[in-house]
Design a protein around this motif. Structure first.
Motif, PDB file in Angstrom:
ATOM      1  N   THR A 283      31.377  10.071  23.193  1.00 47.52           N
ATOM      2  CA  THR A 283      32.071   8.940  22.567  1.00 47.52           C
ATOM      3  C   THR A 283      32.772   9.672  21.313  1.00 47.52           C
ATOM      4  OG1 THR A 283      30.839   7.195  23.249  1.00 47.52           O
ATOM      5  CG2 THR A 283      32.309   6.858  21.187  1.00 47.52           C
ATOM      6  N   GLU A 284      32.112  10.274  20.462  1.00 46.93           N
ATOM      7  CA  GLU A 284      32.765  11.049  19.367  1.00 46.93           C
ATOM      8  C   GLU A 284      33.948  11.874  20.005  1.00 46.93           C
ATOM      9  OE1 GLU A 284      31.437  12.627  15.080  1.00 46.93           O
ATOM     10  OE2 GLU A 284      30.052  13.057  16.755  1.00 46.93           O
ATOM     11  N   LEU A 285      33.748  12.584  20.919  1.00 45.22           N
ATOM     12  CA  LEU A 285      34.492  13.737  21.381  1.00 45.22           C
ATOM     13  C   LEU A 285      35.820  13.017  21.765  1.00 45.22           C
ATOM     14  CD1 LEU A 285      35.714  16.218  22.409  1.00 45.22           C
ATOM     15  CD2 LEU A 285      34.311  16.093  24.568  1.00 45.22           C
ATOM     16  N   THR A 286      35.713  11.807  22.622  1.00 46.17           N
ATOM     17  CA  THR A 286      37.039  11.324  23.193  1.00 46.17           C
ATOM     18  C   THR A 286      37.567  10.786  21.846  1.00 46.17           C
ATOM     19  OG1 THR A 286      35.737   9.137  23.639  1.00 46.17           O
ATOM     20  CG2 THR A 286      35.846  10.736  25.391  1.00 46.17           C
ATOM     21  N   ASP A 287      36.957  10.040  20.874  1.00 41.67           N
ATOM     22  CA  ASP A 287      37.427   9.586  19.761  1.00 41.67           C
ATOM     23  C   ASP A 287      38.508  10.963  18.860  1.00 41.67           C
ATOM     24  OD1 ASP A 287      36.385   6.991  20.043  1.00 41.67           O
ATOM     25  OD2 ASP A 287      34.955   7.176  18.649  1.00 41.67           O
ATOM     26  N   GLN A 288      37.873  12.111  18.842  1.00 40.42           N
ATOM     27  CA  GLN A 288      38.472  12.834  18.220  1.00 40.42           C
ATOM     28  C   GLN A 288      39.776  13.485  19.067  1.00 40.42           C
ATOM     29  OE1 GLN A 288      37.828  15.517  15.740  1.00 40.42           O
ATOM     30  NE2 GLN A 288      36.890  13.513  15.055  1.00 40.42           N
ATOM     31  N   ILE A 289      39.547  13.499  20.432  1.00 44.22           N
ATOM     32  CA  ILE A 289      40.645  13.740  21.277  1.00 44.22           C
ATOM     33  C   ILE A 289      41.908  12.656  20.888  1.00 44.22           C
ATOM     34  CG2 ILE A 289      41.429  13.548  23.543  1.00 44.22           C
ATOM     35  CD1 ILE A 289      38.829  14.852  24.328  1.00 44.22           C
ATOM     36  N   ALA A 290      41.499  11.377  20.959  1.00 46.39           N
ATOM     37  CA  ALA A 290      42.542  10.348  20.681  1.00 46.39           C
ATOM     38  C   ALA A 290      43.168  10.634  19.312  1.00 46.39           C
ATOM     39  CB  ALA A 290      41.989   8.996  20.820  1.00 46.39           C
ATOM     40  N   ALA A 291      42.219  10.747  18.460  1.00 45.74           N
ATOM     41  CA  ALA A 291      42.812  10.919  16.870  1.00 45.74           C
ATOM     42  C   ALA A 291      43.718  12.362  16.813  1.00 45.74           C
ATOM     43  CB  ALA A 291      41.692  11.215  15.944  1.00 45.74           C
ATOM     44  N   PHE A 292      43.364  13.263  17.754  1.00 40.50           N
ATOM     45  CA  PHE A 292      44.178  14.619  17.579  1.00 40.50           C
ATOM     46  C   PHE A 292      45.872  14.125  18.058  1.00 40.50           C
ATOM     47  CE2 PHE A 292      45.877  18.346  19.153  1.00 40.50           C
ATOM     48  CZ  PHE A 292      45.495  19.369  18.353  1.00 40.50           C
ATOM     49  N   GLY A 293      45.601  13.672  19.338  1.00 44.73           N
ATOM     50  CA  GLY A 293      46.748  13.088  19.900  1.00 44.73           C
ATOM     51  C   GLY A 293      47.774  12.303  19.283  1.00 44.73           C
ATOM     52  N   ALA A 294      47.316  11.093  18.291  1.00 44.30           N
ATOM     53  CA  ALA A 294      47.991  10.351  18.038  1.00 44.30           C
ATOM     54  C   ALA A 294      48.600  10.904  16.355  1.00 44.30           C
ATOM     55  CB  ALA A 294      47.106   8.968  17.740  1.00 44.30           C
ATOM     56  N   GLU A 295      47.491  11.633  15.783  1.00 44.87           N
ATOM     57  CA  GLU A 295      47.571  11.831  14.411  1.00 44.87           C
ATOM     58  C   GLU A 295      47.999  13.212  13.847  1.00 44.87           C
ATOM     59  OE1 GLU A 295      44.920   9.899  11.594  1.00 44.87           O
ATOM     60  OE2 GLU A 295      44.184   8.825  13.452  1.00 44.87           O
ATOM     61  N   VAL A 296      47.383  14.451  14.942  1.00 44.37           N
ATOM     62  CA  VAL A 296      47.830  15.621  14.545  1.00 44.37           C
ATOM     63  C   VAL A 296      48.961  16.203  15.394  1.00 44.37           C
ATOM     64  CG1 VAL A 296      46.814  17.975  14.611  1.00 44.37           C
ATOM     65  CG2 VAL A 296      45.311  15.821  13.981  1.00 44.37           C
ATOM     66  N   ALA A 297      48.910  15.914  16.950  1.00 45.77           N
ATOM     67  CA  ALA A 297      49.923  16.515  17.610  1.00 45.77           C
ATOM     68  C   ALA A 297      51.218  16.335  17.348  1.00 45.77           C
ATOM     69  CB  ALA A 297      49.623  16.034  19.187  1.00 45.77           C
ATOM     70  N   PRO A 298      51.642  14.912  16.540  1.00 45.29           N
ATOM     71  CA  PRO A 298      53.131  14.713  16.273  1.00 45.29           C
ATOM     72  C   PRO A 298      53.524  15.785  14.952  1.00 45.29           C
ATOM     73  CG  PRO A 298      51.899  12.769  16.799  1.00 45.29           C
ATOM     74  CD  PRO A 298      50.907  13.905  16.561  1.00 45.29           C
ATOM     75  N   ARG A 299      52.552  16.325  14.502  1.00 47.47           N
ATOM     76  CA  ARG A 299      52.807  17.049  13.050  1.00 47.47           C
ATOM     77  C   ARG A 299      52.965  18.729  13.572  1.00 47.47           C
ATOM     78  NH1 ARG A 299      49.599  12.628  10.826  1.00 47.47           N
ATOM     79  NH2 ARG A 299      50.628  11.790   9.235  1.00 47.47           N
TER      80      ARG A 299
END
Length: 301
Positions: A283-299
């Motif tokens: 769960t922590e991994l999939t949360d990290q993946i989601a956060a990366f995709g939504a908040e880091v990748a666009p930058r």
């Protein structure tokens, strides 16, 4: 990203992976696809000798079976063998397996290849460990033919010679990308002269400029102007402020800070980043993946 669970070396596996299984792989793959990741990667080892088992473990899922399983539950994300030790098998066998995977996945295969490093693995399969580099060179050439557009390819080499043998299904792609793994001078040269991309093996950031410069010079000298993909494996990541000890090498913090750190790779000439997140559960991994995709990748640049 390299998938968790399917390979469990102590160098990178998290403790929760020991009790994980197929349902966890599916959840992670679908989370990565949903977050916009480019590829999912699976490793290749046939068997691990007792002398290496404590560090490498013996958990190494077959990459073709694993990626085919995940192809059926995803639609877009590419499927990378990182890396297939292709010298362990005749290239016609490798071509049959990966052409079928590309066909079933509607053209999502990236074939990552490497020389291998476990002597006992080669010896058990009757392959000369001392010739693994030469075998990889010829395997790449043979796979170019066997995975190409011809149903009855011709290939004449020192180790592998075949003609008049047809294989179907053919790959869905007109040219399956072959990325060469490894960071030795021989591996970098092989990637530059025979590959469509390079997969470094744990090079820290400070080593990348020299390696990328060598790749460029070798390709220029060969007159090769075809597209070429340079990958890099980042430090472990954690998006946000961790409330547990994630390790001193981990890049963590606000999305802006993580993106700023990763954007330095683009300036070095890197095209794709392979990431791994510190996590204590699926769960922590999939949360990290989601956060990366939504908040880091666009930058990212």
């Amino acid at each position: 990203m390299q998938l968790p669970v399917q390979s469990q070396s102590v160098v990178f596996a998290e403790s929760w992976e020991a009790d994980a299984g197929p349902q966890d792989l599916v959840a992670v793959a679908q989370a990565a696809e949903g977050a916009g990741f480019d590829y999912l990667a699976a490793c290749d080892h046939v068997a691990i000798p007792r002398r290496l088992a404590a560090g490498m473990s013996t958990v190494w899922y077959d990459p073709v079976a694993t990626l085919a399983h995940l192809a059926a539950v995803t639609e877009r994300v590419r499927l990378l063998s990182h890396v297939a030790v292709v010298g362990l098998r005749h290239p016609l066998v490798t071509a049959k397996q990966y052409a079928t995977l590309d066909h079933l996945s509607a053209g999502r295969l990236v074939l990552g290849v490497g020389a291998g490093h476990v002597r006992e693995e080669f010896e058990a399969l009757g392959v000369d460990f001392g010739r693994r580099g030469a075998l990889l060179d010829e395997s790449v050439d043979a796979l170019r033919a066997a995975l190409g557009p011809e149903e009855f390819p011709e290939h004449h080499g020192k180790a592998y010679d075949f003609e008049g043998l047809g294989q179907r299904p053919r790959p869905a792609q007109s040219r399956v990308p072959i990325w060469v793994g490894g960071s030795s001078p021989a591996a970098v040269r092989r990637a530059a002269l025979r590959g469509d991309g390079w997969l470094p093996q744990g090079d820290p950031r400070e080593r990348l400029p020299a390696q990328i410069d060598l790749l460029r010079r070798l390709r220029a000298q060969a007159g090769n102007t075809d597209p070429f993909t340079v990958n890099a494996i980042t430090e472990p990541l954690y998006v946000g402020t961790p409330r547990w000890e994630v390790g001193r090498r981990t890049v963590s913090g606000a999305p802006e800070a993580v993106a700023e750190s990763l954007n330095a790779y683009a300036a070095l000439g890197v095209h794709l980043l392979q990431v791994r997140f510190r996590c204590r559960s699926r769960t922590e991994l999939t949360d990290q993946i989601a956060a990366f995709g939504a908040e880091v990748a666009p930058r990212l640049d």
